[in-house]
Write an enzyme that holds these catalytic residues in place. Structure first.
Site, PDB file in Angstrom:
ATOM      1  N   ASP A 273       3.392   3.732  -0.038  1.00  0.00           N
ATOM      2  CA  ASP A 273       2.498   3.273  -1.098  1.00  0.00           C
ATOM      3  C   ASP A 273       1.074   3.025  -0.609  1.00  0.00           C
ATOM      4  OD1 ASP A 273       4.773   3.272  -2.737  1.00  0.00           O
ATOM      5  OD2 ASP A 273       5.280   1.243  -2.086  1.00  0.00           O
TER       6      ASP A 273
ATOM      7  N   GLN B 173       7.089   8.629   1.349  1.00  0.00           N
ATOM      8  CA  GLN B 173       7.355   7.499   2.254  1.00  0.00           C
ATOM      9  C   GLN B 173       6.295   7.403   3.367  1.00  0.00           C
ATOM     10  OE1 GLN B 173      10.290   9.742   1.491  1.00  0.00           O
ATOM     11  NE2 GLN B 173       9.979   8.553  -0.351  1.00  0.00           N
TER      12      GLN B 173
ATOM     13  N   GLY C 297      -1.321   5.110  -0.864  1.00  0.00           N
ATOM     14  CA  GLY C 297      -2.291   5.844  -1.677  1.00  0.00           C
ATOM     15  C   GLY C 297      -2.286   7.322  -1.303  1.00  0.00           C
ATOM     16  N   LYS C 298      -1.130   7.810  -0.844  1.00  0.00           N
ATOM     17  CA  LYS C 298      -1.021   9.236  -0.475  1.00  0.00           C
ATOM     18  C   LYS C 298      -1.265  10.127  -1.687  1.00  0.00           C
ATOM     19  CE  LYS C 298       3.186   8.464   0.877  1.00  0.00           C
ATOM     20  NZ  LYS C 298       3.223   6.996   0.790  1.00  0.00           N
TER      21      LYS C 298
ATOM     22  N   GLY D 293       9.536  -0.645  -9.810  1.00  0.00           N
ATOM     23  CA  GLY D 293       8.864  -1.786 -10.440  1.00  0.00           C
ATOM     24  C   GLY D 293       9.003  -3.073  -9.636  1.00  0.00           C
TER      25      GLY D 293
ATOM     26  N   GLY E 268       6.938   7.311  -5.226  1.00  0.00           N
ATOM     27  CA  GLY E 268       6.168   7.089  -6.444  1.00  0.00           C
ATOM     28  C   GLY E 268       4.709   7.223  -6.071  1.00  0.00           C
ATOM     29  N   HIS E 269       4.101   8.337  -6.452  1.00  0.00           N
ATOM     30  CA  HIS E 269       2.705   8.592  -6.080  1.00  0.00           C
ATOM     31  C   HIS E 269       1.836   8.523  -7.322  1.00  0.00           C
ATOM     32  CE1 HIS E 269       3.862  10.932  -2.168  1.00  0.00           C
ATOM     33  NE2 HIS E 269       4.420   9.748  -2.255  1.00  0.00           N
ATOM     34  N   THR E 270       0.862   7.632  -7.292  1.00  0.00           N
ATOM     35  CA  THR E 270      -0.005   7.461  -8.452  1.00  0.00           C
ATOM     36  C   THR E 270      -1.272   8.292  -8.285  1.00  0.00           C
ATOM     37  OG1 THR E 270       0.714   5.179  -8.377  1.00  0.00           O
ATOM     38  CG2 THR E 270      -1.052   5.699  -9.940  1.00  0.00           C
TER      39      THR E 270
HETATM   40  P1  GDP Z   1       1.582   6.417  -2.615  1.00  0.00           P
HETATM   41  O1  GDP Z   1       3.035   6.242  -2.834  1.00  0.00           O
HETATM   42  O2  GDP Z   1       1.209   6.400  -1.166  1.00  0.00           O
HETATM   43  O3  GDP Z   1       1.004   7.617  -3.319  1.00  0.00           O
HETATM   44  O4  GDP Z   1       0.867   5.133  -3.259  1.00  0.00           O
HETATM   45  P2  GDP Z   1       1.227   4.468  -4.683  1.00  0.00           P
HETATM   46  O5  GDP Z   1       0.704   5.323  -5.761  1.00  0.00           O
HETATM   47  O6  GDP Z   1       2.650   4.056  -4.712  1.00  0.00           O
HETATM   48  O7  GDP Z   1       0.410   3.113  -4.566  1.00  0.00           O
HETATM   49  C1  GDP Z   1      -0.968   3.104  -4.353  1.00  0.00           C
HETATM   50  C2  GDP Z   1      -1.637   2.369  -5.531  1.00  0.00           C
HETATM   51  O8  GDP Z   1      -2.966   2.063  -5.188  1.00  0.00           O
HETATM   52  C3  GDP Z   1      -1.725   3.201  -6.796  1.00  0.00           C
HETATM   53  O9  GDP Z   1      -1.644   2.335  -7.899  1.00  0.00           O
HETATM   54  C4  GDP Z   1      -3.117   3.824  -6.720  1.00  0.00           C
HETATM   55  O10 GDP Z   1      -3.670   4.146  -7.986  1.00  0.00           O
HETATM   56  C5  GDP Z   1      -3.878   2.698  -6.086  1.00  0.00           C
HETATM   57  N1  GDP Z   1      -5.020   3.088  -5.250  1.00  0.00           N
HETATM   58  C6  GDP Z   1      -5.112   4.137  -4.391  1.00  0.00           C
HETATM   59  N2  GDP Z   1      -6.277   4.070  -3.719  1.00  0.00           N
HETATM   60  C7  GDP Z   1      -6.917   2.957  -4.162  1.00  0.00           C
HETATM   61  C8  GDP Z   1      -8.153   2.321  -3.822  1.00  0.00           C
HETATM   62  O11 GDP Z   1      -8.879   2.756  -2.946  1.00  0.00           O
HETATM   63  N3  GDP Z   1      -8.450   1.156  -4.488  1.00  0.00           N
HETATM   64  C9  GDP Z   1      -7.637   0.615  -5.441  1.00  0.00           C
HETATM   65  N4  GDP Z   1      -8.005  -0.523  -6.032  1.00  0.00           N
HETATM   66  N5  GDP Z   1      -6.471   1.188  -5.786  1.00  0.00           N
HETATM   67  C10 GDP Z   1      -6.122   2.336  -5.139  1.00  0.00           C
HETATM   68  P1  IMO Z   2       6.171   6.438  -1.483  1.00  0.00           P
HETATM   69  O1  IMO Z   2       6.220   7.929  -1.252  1.00  0.00           O
HETATM   70  C1  IMO Z   2       7.716   2.506  -0.409  1.00  0.00           C
HETATM   71  C2  IMO Z   2      11.904   2.344   0.835  1.00  0.00           C
HETATM   72  C3  IMO Z   2      12.877   1.603  -0.080  1.00  0.00           C
HETATM   73  C4  IMO Z   2      13.851   1.082   0.950  1.00  0.00           C
HETATM   74  C5  IMO Z   2      13.932   2.208   1.973  1.00  0.00           C
HETATM   75  C6  IMO Z   2      15.138   3.123   1.785  1.00  0.00           C
HETATM   76  O2  IMO Z   2       5.805   6.044  -2.854  1.00  0.00           O
HETATM   77  O3  IMO Z   2       5.336   5.790  -0.410  1.00  0.00           O
HETATM   78  P2  IMO Z   2      15.676   5.040   0.013  1.00  0.00           P
HETATM   79  O4  IMO Z   2      15.837   4.987  -1.473  1.00  0.00           O
HETATM   80  O5  IMO Z   2      14.606   5.970   0.484  1.00  0.00           O
HETATM   81  O6  IMO Z   2      16.970   5.275   0.740  1.00  0.00           O
HETATM   82  O7  IMO Z   2      15.237   3.540   0.428  1.00  0.00           O
HETATM   83  O8  IMO Z   2      12.729   2.953   1.813  1.00  0.00           O
HETATM   84  N1  IMO Z   2      11.132   3.414   0.171  1.00  0.00           N
HETATM   85  C7  IMO Z   2       9.839   3.302  -0.136  1.00  0.00           C
HETATM   86  N2  IMO Z   2       8.979   2.267  -0.008  1.00  0.00           N
HETATM   87  N3  IMO Z   2       7.277   3.693  -0.885  1.00  0.00           N
HETATM   88  C8  IMO Z   2       8.117   4.741  -0.974  1.00  0.00           C
HETATM   89  O9  IMO Z   2       7.705   5.986  -1.294  1.00  0.00           O
HETATM   90  C9  IMO Z   2       9.475   4.571  -0.645  1.00  0.00           C
HETATM   91  N4  IMO Z   2      10.563   5.379  -0.646  1.00  0.00           N
HETATM   92  C10 IMO Z   2      11.561   4.665  -0.131  1.00  0.00           C
HETATM   93  O10 IMO Z   2      12.225   0.574  -0.783  1.00  0.00           O
HETATM   94  O11 IMO Z   2      13.311  -0.041   1.610  1.00  0.00           O
HETATM   95 MG    MG Z   3       4.362   4.985  -3.803  1.00  0.00          MG
END
Ligand code: GDP
Ligand code: IMO
Ligand code: MG
Length: 491
Positions: free
Chosen positions: A76, A286, A78-79, A364, A103-105
């Protein structure tokens, strides 16, 4: 990239500065300037007799045709945003590991998309999104995600899937959730998507692959033999009803004709694309600390989200990878169980969570929050061979008097600047903090590094010093445009 698209609209020309941290920093200036595509000049001789026939393409001449984007913390980071942004300038975006646990936003013109299984490139016209062989695919999720983005005017018809990617049959979702419940206090906190059991099947050689959809009798046989074992477990250990193998097979077969046009030999397609001078971006799910080998085992996912996974998960060799970009938050978060030395709880943790919007995109769940751990970032730089860092969410740290950054651990009275060797020592690690001055100015509109408050610049440069890797881009908001580029990551 289609003909005529502009390569590298991400910022100023690449830096030609020598490495600041005792090792050379990769940049265009170090590439052989032989007037031909880089792929033709490799020492491996792989293209020796085909070099002169390489077809020029819009992206030819880009210095970084194969770029891997990985998470440098616990996920999470911000990939999604980084991949989407770089994806503006590439031909292929390839997901190489994980599944719909991710979950990539991606936020485009204020509209947010949450992608789980689809590569971020699916939102960019002209890009071919690819699901590599290292990914595990839940077909129901795949088609519901395609329908979801279609309902919002996005076309996934260019999506391609490796014939060798493994499928997540419904019984593995059940197994994942049942196992977690069974473990109780000892659970891992998985996403419950069937990821672990599916990778276990793959290693145990009882997995079901995309290609099996096209041979009904083989598929039926494989599902039967997988369930022979698992039904014993369901019935005798978990006290659950057995699962009917024929119903599972029929369900999988119901997707076959929709999947068929997407299926490719991922390795062949990507290697030919690189030969043709196309740009390929490899997108990790991840992150490093969740890697099955290099993460905080056993509190990890079951795949290889580190840079090597881009090779095994797509069939592209390591000599073809040009750069590896690690995405880090300015602070840190983790979802699920497991060690997290810089975690802060109580009011401080809640402040980071609410200001950073730290709730899981997939489940969530509230994310655990903490300060930046430079031991982890430096470790990620090492195991991935990072060439650049992208630091996200610097804007979230606005308003603190001082900001702690973990520079080392105290493990039972001994200071260490490296990731401890054993699981027990990681659990005992107490962060050693350096307090850096904070800033109060709103930085969300800043687009040039020099326009950041001096304290914010110091924060970034101190972390790059500690990580021994340059911070090439800085996120100051969720939108595509909310980025400060210091060094170009492509071309
Ligand atoms: P990922 O799984 O690595 O793609 O990251 P997620 O999408 O799970 O979580 C990153 C969150 O941070 C998302 O809600 C993005 O929209 C938000 N985000 C990414 N870069 C930035 C930033 O530079 N500033 C802020 N405020 N939010 C960011
Ligand atoms: P993104 O790509 C954050 C965590 C789970 C758990 C562990 C194992 O959005 O960064 P799994 O279902 O993979 O067997 O769970 O890994 N986990 C993540 N944590 N971001 C993710 O993906 C994750 N994908 C799995 O919460 O601790
Ligand atoms: Mg994520």
């Amino acid at each position: 990239m289609g003909p005529g698209r502009v390569v590298g609209a991400l910022g100023p020309p690449p830096s030609t500065e020598p490495g600041r941290f005792g090792r050379p920093l990769p940049g265009r200036s170090q590439l052989p300037d032989l007037g031909q595509p880089r792929s033709a000049t490799r020492a491996s001789g792989r293209l020796a007799d085909g070099a002169s026939t390489v077809t020029p393409s819009a992206s030819q001449g880009a210095a970084m045709p194969a770029v891997v984007v990985v998470g440098a913390q616990w996920g999470d980071e911000g990939k999604g945003k980084a991949t989407d942004q770089l994806g503006q300038d590439v031909d292929y975006v390839v997901k190489f590991n994980g599944g719909n646990n991710a979950g990539h936003t991606v936020v485009i013109d204020g509209e947010a998309f949450a992608l789980h299984l689809l590569p971020a490139g699916v939102l960019t016209p002209g890009v071919t999104p690819v699901i590599g062989n290292g990914v595990v695919v839940d077909l129901e999720v795949l088609f519901s995600e395609i329908a979801e983005i279609a309902s919002r005017g996005r076309d996934a018809s260019a999506l391609r899937i490796s014939a060798s990617a493994h499928l997540i049959p419904s019984y593995n979702r059940v197994l994942d959730r049942t196992t977690e419940r069974f473990l109780g206090e000892r659970r891992l906190g998985t996403t419950g998507r069937g990821i672990g059991p599916t990778y276990a099947d793959k290693m145990n050689r009882v997995g079901i692959r995309v290609q099996d959809l096209f041979d009904e009798s083989i598929l039926r046989q494989k599902v039967h033999s997988a369930l022979d074992q698992k039904n014993g477990l369901f019935l005798k250990i978990f006290n659950r009803p057995a699962i009917d193998p024929d119903a599972v097979t029929d369900d999988l077969l119901s997707y076959a004709e929709r999947v068929r046009p997407m299926v490719i030999d991922c390795s062949l397609v990507l290697n030919e694309a690189l030969d043709d001078g196309k740009t390929v971006l490899f997108e990790a799910g991840q992150a490093t600390m969740l890697d099955i080998d290099h993460g905080t085992y056993p509190f990890v996912t079951s795949s290889s989200p580190t840079a090597g996974g881009a090779c095994t998960g797509t069939g592209v060799g390591p000599t073809r990878i040009d750069s590896v970009v690690g995405v880090v938050k300015a602070y840190a978060t983790r979802v699920g169980e497991g060690p997290f030395p810089t975690e802060v709880t109580g009011v401080e943790g809640e402040r980071l969570r609410s200001e950073g919007g730290e709730y899981g995109v997939t489940t969530g769940r509230p994310r655990r929050c903490g300060w930046h751990d430079a031991v982890v970032t430096r470790y990620a730089a090492r195991v991935n061979g990072l060439t650049d860092l992208v630091m996200t969410k610097l804007d979230v740290l606005t308003g603190y008097e001082t900001i702690p950054v973990c520079v080392a651990y105290d493990v039972d009275g001994v200071r260490t600047e490296e990731m401890p060797l054993t699981q027990s020592d990681v659990h005992h690690a107490v962060p050693v903090y350096e307090e850096l001055p904070g800033w109060r100015e709103d930085i969300t509109g800043v687009r040039e590094f020099s326009d950041l408050p001096a304290e914010a610049r110091t924060y970034v440069t101190r972390i790059e010093e500690l990580a021994r890797t340059r911070v090439s881009a800085i996120g100051v908001g969720p939108g595509r445009e909310a980025t400060i580029t210091r060094h170009r990551l492509l071309g």
